[in-house]
Write a protein that holds these residues in place. Structure first.
Motif, PDB file in Angstrom:
ATOM      1  N   UNK A 147       0.717  -1.323   0.055  1.00 10.86           N
ATOM      2  CA  UNK A 147      -0.182  -0.187   0.040  1.00 10.86           C
ATOM      3  C   UNK A 147       0.784   1.261   0.028  1.00 10.86           C
ATOM      4  N   UNK A 148       2.039   1.362   0.574  1.00  9.15           N
ATOM      5  CA  UNK A 148       2.894   2.542   0.722  1.00  9.15           C
ATOM      6  C   UNK A 148       3.925   2.204  -0.475  1.00  9.15           C
ATOM      7  N   UNK A 149       3.805   1.295  -1.279  1.00  8.83           N
ATOM      8  CA  UNK A 149       4.997   1.250  -2.343  1.00  8.83           C
ATOM      9  C   UNK A 149       4.808   2.198  -3.544  1.00  8.83           C
ATOM     10  N   UNK A 150       5.917   2.199  -4.272  1.00 12.97           N
ATOM     11  CA  UNK A 150       6.009   3.230  -5.319  1.00 12.97           C
ATOM     12  C   UNK A 150       4.859   3.133  -6.369  1.00 12.97           C
ATOM     13  N   UNK A 151       4.487   1.768  -6.652  1.00 12.93           N
ATOM     14  CA  UNK A 151       3.734   1.451  -7.553  1.00 12.93           C
ATOM     15  C   UNK A 151       2.211   1.712  -7.429  1.00 12.93           C
ATOM     16  N   UNK A 167      -3.675  -2.602  -4.306  1.00 15.44           N
ATOM     17  CA  UNK A 167      -3.552  -3.585  -5.136  1.00 15.44           C
ATOM     18  C   UNK A 167      -3.297  -4.988  -4.282  1.00 15.44           C
ATOM     19  N   UNK A 168      -2.635  -5.028  -3.285  1.00 15.41           N
ATOM     20  CA  UNK A 168      -2.309  -6.161  -2.349  1.00 15.41           C
ATOM     21  C   UNK A 168      -3.662  -6.610  -1.741  1.00 15.41           C
ATOM     22  N   UNK A 169      -3.747  -8.103  -1.835  1.00 16.15           N
ATOM     23  CA  UNK A 169      -5.088  -8.309  -1.108  1.00 16.15           C
ATOM     24  C   UNK A 169      -6.241  -8.087  -1.849  1.00 16.15           C
ATOM     25  N   UNK A 170      -5.962  -8.203  -3.257  1.00 14.25           N
ATOM     26  CA  UNK A 170      -7.142  -7.964  -4.106  1.00 14.25           C
ATOM     27  C   UNK A 170      -7.135  -8.957  -5.345  1.00 14.25           C
ATOM     28  N   UNK A 171      -8.141  -9.284  -6.014  1.00 19.00           N
ATOM     29  CA  UNK A 171      -7.952 -10.089  -7.071  1.00 19.00           C
ATOM     30  C   UNK A 171      -6.913  -9.919  -8.248  1.00 19.00           C
ATOM     31  N   UNK A 172      -6.869  -8.367  -8.318  1.00 14.96           N
ATOM     32  CA  UNK A 172      -5.846  -8.026  -9.100  1.00 14.96           C
ATOM     33  C   UNK A 172      -4.249  -8.734  -8.907  1.00 14.96           C
ATOM     34  N   UNK A 173      -4.006  -8.401  -7.569  1.00 20.49           N
ATOM     35  CA  UNK A 173      -2.844  -8.975  -7.339  1.00 20.49           C
ATOM     36  C   UNK A 173      -2.452 -10.610  -7.487  1.00 20.49           C
ATOM     37  N   UNK A 174      -3.670 -11.218  -6.898  1.00 15.35           N
ATOM     38  CA  UNK A 174      -3.649 -12.596  -7.404  1.00 15.35           C
ATOM     39  C   UNK A 174      -3.443 -13.177  -8.681  1.00 15.35           C
ATOM     40  N   UNK A 175      -4.189 -12.263  -9.587  1.00 10.35           N
ATOM     41  CA  UNK A 175      -4.047 -12.701 -11.022  1.00 10.35           C
ATOM     42  C   UNK A 175      -2.515 -12.417 -11.715  1.00 10.35           C
ATOM     43  N   UNK A 176      -2.410 -11.074 -11.065  1.00 15.39           N
ATOM     44  CA  UNK A 176      -0.671 -10.829 -11.534  1.00 15.39           C
ATOM     45  C   UNK A 176       0.302 -11.828 -10.959  1.00 15.39           C
TER      46      UNK A 176
END
Lengths: 302, 276
Positions: A147-151, A167-176
């Motif tokens: 959450x506090x990363x650059x991305x 992003x972390x702990x979302x479906x987006x992260x898992x699919x990535x």
């Protein structure tokens, strides 16, 4: 790692005629015996055991023992209880596969046809990530997506994510994560078949007034089919059974069937249900692979 | 037309480099984090530069125990699966016998079966047979899934080999055994070495099958998995980076050796009467 590139090619090639025919009839069997026995005892036999475990009385337990009651209802029961995780496994892997194809095809094509003397270096760069532990790499995504990363900061600044978006702990992260982990398995066989593509065929297509898009659809794509089929299978099968990405990059609401099976066997100790889910997973994958291969029309790949 | 093609070339190359960046990014993060002094046990963010993790990679001793155990399992599984798989590859390429296509299927299947299914089915078997889970059940499982990859790799090398070299040796009155030792084996060896390296890396990195068959035995991937819930010590990233560097050096060394061997072979051909 080079073997992965060989999987589709050597499997498709008909074996050359054997030479020492009839000289020593027993020799091939002696050579085969230890390995084949190992596979029968530790690969085939366990599958039989898993099938029978999936029909045990669900009321039993590991400590008191299970009774074989041919409880076929374990299958519908398990599916009913875990349908969301089951369908999510296929949905996430399918999305990851599409992303993987969008990324992997240009990459394989560029290395095979455009890289020139950089070819070997780029190939190493594709394989190199696999040298580091799978789990350690997946954990690195936790840092990248944090959450506090650059991305996340960047995406918030350009308003692709809301001020509290993550992003972390979302479906987006898992699919990535799934896309990342299995991309090399897609790229290597694709590379192997694109490498054999004669660039003169594309020149000929262009001489005959084919647009680049048409030349791709009529020449490049059909000729890369064996690699494409092998690559999609090598990507899709392990991705569907994976639960590491869902566990490390997601939350329980992103859990896939692997997470459920892991907990059925190792936490809840509900072997009949775990076995039934394992078998359902394999059956579903086999069915998809079978239909896919029929439609793709290249039985010779396997 | 020319400008368009130039653009098309650049477009593909650009996408390819972006994708390579995506593939390489986590490695760079792992390497970076290996020099990190984390702010708390559960923090994954870069806090402060330090060399301590590299100076004392075994500060968390149970991690190093797990690494050593993974190496032991990897070595045993590599030796066993390479021997069994190479024998099978020879039988499949060099001999015709009944049931060859069925056997090809049996060898292909473990590569097409989800690891999860292999892991749970072996667990079901070991529990039903009353075999206690531990070091040796992991070895058994690893030999099983590495073998297919060995067979495929060695088969590819064997079937690409020029059979006439062996025929020439036989014509020059070499016995079958001499031909095998002096001609066949040296020619197949690079394939066998590649298969062994592949088997070791598959075994060392396997988590899913191991997780179901380890009992209380902890391998390196299992250690990382357990630690991910309690907080990852930064030394894990040291091991990850070291594995990466060692593997790159190995790849470099084998390709250099290949080049030297090719040069040596050219020298032999170019020197008319000399012996190498």
């Amino acid at each position: 790692m080079s073997a992965l590139a060989h999987v589709p090619t050597s499997a498709g090639k008909p074996a050359p005629p054997p030479v020492r025919r009839g000289r020593n009839r027993l020799l091939p069997y002696l050579l085969l015996l230890p390995g084949a026995a190992w596979l029968l005892v530790f690969f085939a036999l366990p599958l039989v055991q898993l099938a029978s475990a999936s029909l045990y009385d669900p009321a039993g337990s590991l400590s008191t023992g299970y009774a074989m009651t041919w409880a076929f209802s374990n299958y519908p029961d398990a599916l009913q209880a875990y349908w969301p995780q089951f369908s999510r496994s296929f949905l996430y892997s399918a999305i990851a596969l599409v992303l993987g194809l969008l990324m992997g095809y240009p990459l394989a094509y560029a290395i095979a046809q455009k890289a020139g003397r950089w070819k070997n270096l780029l190939l190493v760069a594709v394989v190199a990530p696999m040298f580091t532990s799978f789990l350690v790499r997946t954990l690195a995504w936790k840092t990248i997506l944090s959450d506090n990363g650059a991305l996340v900061g960047l995406l918030r600044d350009v308003h692709l994510l809301g001020p509290d978006g993550r992003l972390l702990a979302t479906p987006v992260a898992v699919v990535l994560g799934l896309t990342y982990n299995f991309l090399p398995f897609l790229v290597l066989p694709l590379y192997a078949s694109l490498e054999r593509l004669d660039p003169r065929l594309l020149e000929a297509a262009s001489d005959l007034y084919a647009s680049p898009v048409r030349a791709f659809a009529k020449v490049t794509l059909p000729l890369s089919m064996p690699g494409l089929i092998a690559g999609t299978l090598l990507f899709f099968i392990p991705a569907t059974g994976d639960y590491i990405n869902a566990e490390l990059l997601g939350t329980p609401s992103e859990y896939m069937i692997g997470n459920v099976i892991d907990s059925a066997f190792l936490v809840r100790l509900d072997y009949p249900q775990g076995a039934a889910l394992s078998f359902l997973l394999m059956a579903a994958i086999l069915a998809i692979v079978f239909v896919y291969l029929r439609r793709a029309g290249t039985e010779e790949v396997l | 037309m020319k400008a368009r093609r130039w653009l098309a070339d650049r477009w593909v190359m650009g996408v390819a480099l972006l994708v390579l960046g995506y593939l390489t990014l986590p490695i760079m993060v792992v390497a970076g984090l290996s020099f990190n002094r984390p702010s708390s046990r559960l923090s994954y963010d870069f806090n402060e530069f330090t060399l301590d993790n590299w100076k004392q990679p075994c500060a968390t001793s149970d991690m190093c125990d797990a690494v050593v155990r993974s190496m032991q399992i990897g070595l045993i599984a590599t030796v066993a699966s390479t021997i069994l798989g190479t024998l099978m590859a020879f039988a499949l390429v060099r001999h015709s016998f009944r049931g060859r296509s069925g056997l090809n299927g049996l060898i292909f299947l473990p590569m097409a079966t989800p690891e999860l299914v292999m892991g749970t089915s072996l667990l079901a078997l070991f529990v039903a047979a009353g075999v206690p889970q531990g070091f040796w059940t992991i070895v058994i499982a690893h030999v099983m899934f590495c073998m297919s990859f060995v067979v495929v790799t060695v088969k590819a090398r064997l079937s690409g080999m020029d059979r006439r070299l062996e025929e020439a040796a036989m014509d020059l009155y070499a016995s079958e055994w001499q031909t095998f030792r002096r001609i066949t084996l040296p020619l197949v060896l690079p394939g066998i070495v590649a298969a062994a390296l592949l088997a070791f890396s598959l075994s060392f990195d396997d988590f899913i099958i191991t997780n179901f068959n380890a009992g209380t035995t902890v391998t390196f991937p299992m250690y990382v998995w357990g630690a991910s819930q309690r907080g990852i010590p930064p030394q894990v990233n040291v091991i990850g980076t070291a594995m990466f560097v060692i593997a790159l050096l190995l790849v470099g060394a084998t390709s250099l050796r290949g080049r030297r061997a090719r040069r040596a072979a050219l020298a032999v051909v170019a020197t008319p009467a000399g012996k190498p």
